[in-house]
Design a protein around this motif. Sequence first.
Motif, PDB file in Angstrom:
ATOM      1  N   SER A  85       1.830  -6.000  -5.209  1.00 18.06           N
ATOM      2  CA  SER A  85       2.921  -6.732  -4.944  1.00 18.06           C
ATOM      3  C   SER A  85       4.193  -6.320  -3.906  1.00 18.06           C
ATOM      4  O   SER A  85       5.111  -6.702  -3.686  1.00 18.06           O
ATOM      5  CB  SER A  85       3.601  -7.831  -6.167  1.00 18.06           C
ATOM      6  N   LYS A  86       3.870  -4.828  -3.503  1.00 16.84           N
ATOM      7  CA  LYS A  86       5.741  -4.669  -2.020  1.00 16.84           C
ATOM      8  C   LYS A  86       4.553  -3.752  -0.657  1.00 16.84           C
ATOM      9  O   LYS A  86       3.526  -3.354  -1.306  1.00 16.84           O
ATOM     10  CB  LYS A  86       5.744  -3.345  -3.656  1.00 16.84           C
TER      11      LYS A  86
ATOM     12  N   GLU B   3      10.826  -5.127  -1.890  1.00 25.07           N
ATOM     13  CA  GLU B   3       9.536  -5.596  -1.703  1.00 25.07           C
ATOM     14  C   GLU B   3       8.922  -3.985  -1.113  1.00 25.07           C
ATOM     15  O   GLU B   3       7.981  -3.585  -0.221  1.00 25.07           O
ATOM     16  CB  GLU B   3       9.678  -6.447   0.072  1.00 25.07           C
TER      17      GLU B   3
ATOM     18  N   LYS C 263       1.361  -4.861   1.145  1.00 30.13           N
ATOM     19  CA  LYS C 263       0.959  -5.390   0.506  1.00 30.13           C
ATOM     20  C   LYS C 263      -0.078  -6.361   0.455  1.00 30.13           C
ATOM     21  O   LYS C 263      -0.346  -6.752   1.378  1.00 30.13           O
ATOM     22  CB  LYS C 263       2.783  -6.162   0.358  1.00 30.13           C
ATOM     23  N   GLY C 264      -0.118  -5.995  -1.214  1.00 29.69           N
ATOM     24  CA  GLY C 264      -1.595  -7.365  -1.604  1.00 29.69           C
ATOM     25  C   GLY C 264      -2.678  -6.282  -0.890  1.00 29.69           C
ATOM     26  O   GLY C 264      -3.577  -7.214  -0.849  1.00 29.69           O
TER      27      GLY C 264
END
Length: 135
Positions: free
Chosen positions: A8-9, A42, A71-72
């Motif tokens: 998520s970051k 983030e 991220k992801g």
Amino acid sequence: METVTDQSKHSFVMVYNNQCIDCKTMAPVWQKIAKEYEGDSEIIISKMDGDKNHVDGLFISVYPTFLYYPKGANSQTEQNYDGGEAYLATFDDLKIWVEKSISDTDPNEAEADTARETEDLWVNDLTAWTEKLFK
């Protein structure tokens, strides 16, 4: 490594070795980068002792090494610092790398770029076709 692989970051890691003189030189620069982004929810800026922590599939051949985990993405998709010799990087070099890495992997921005490119192609093709038709 759990922190780094938090999907998520955006995660940035300095992999170092305690005996490495260049790592000791770069530590304050990396700490300044961490301070720069400490309020950004983030982004994770971290460091890892490469001698004490072994990660499956991660092979470090030179210290320091700077890695980026988008991220992801899964934990196997690390990207190396691409600004030249890592031990020569300045605060500005690393900040530019962080910002560029994030913007290059922002799916919303990539989607918007693709839409703009498609629209430009369509407009250019239509303009060329119209000019040819009415010549």
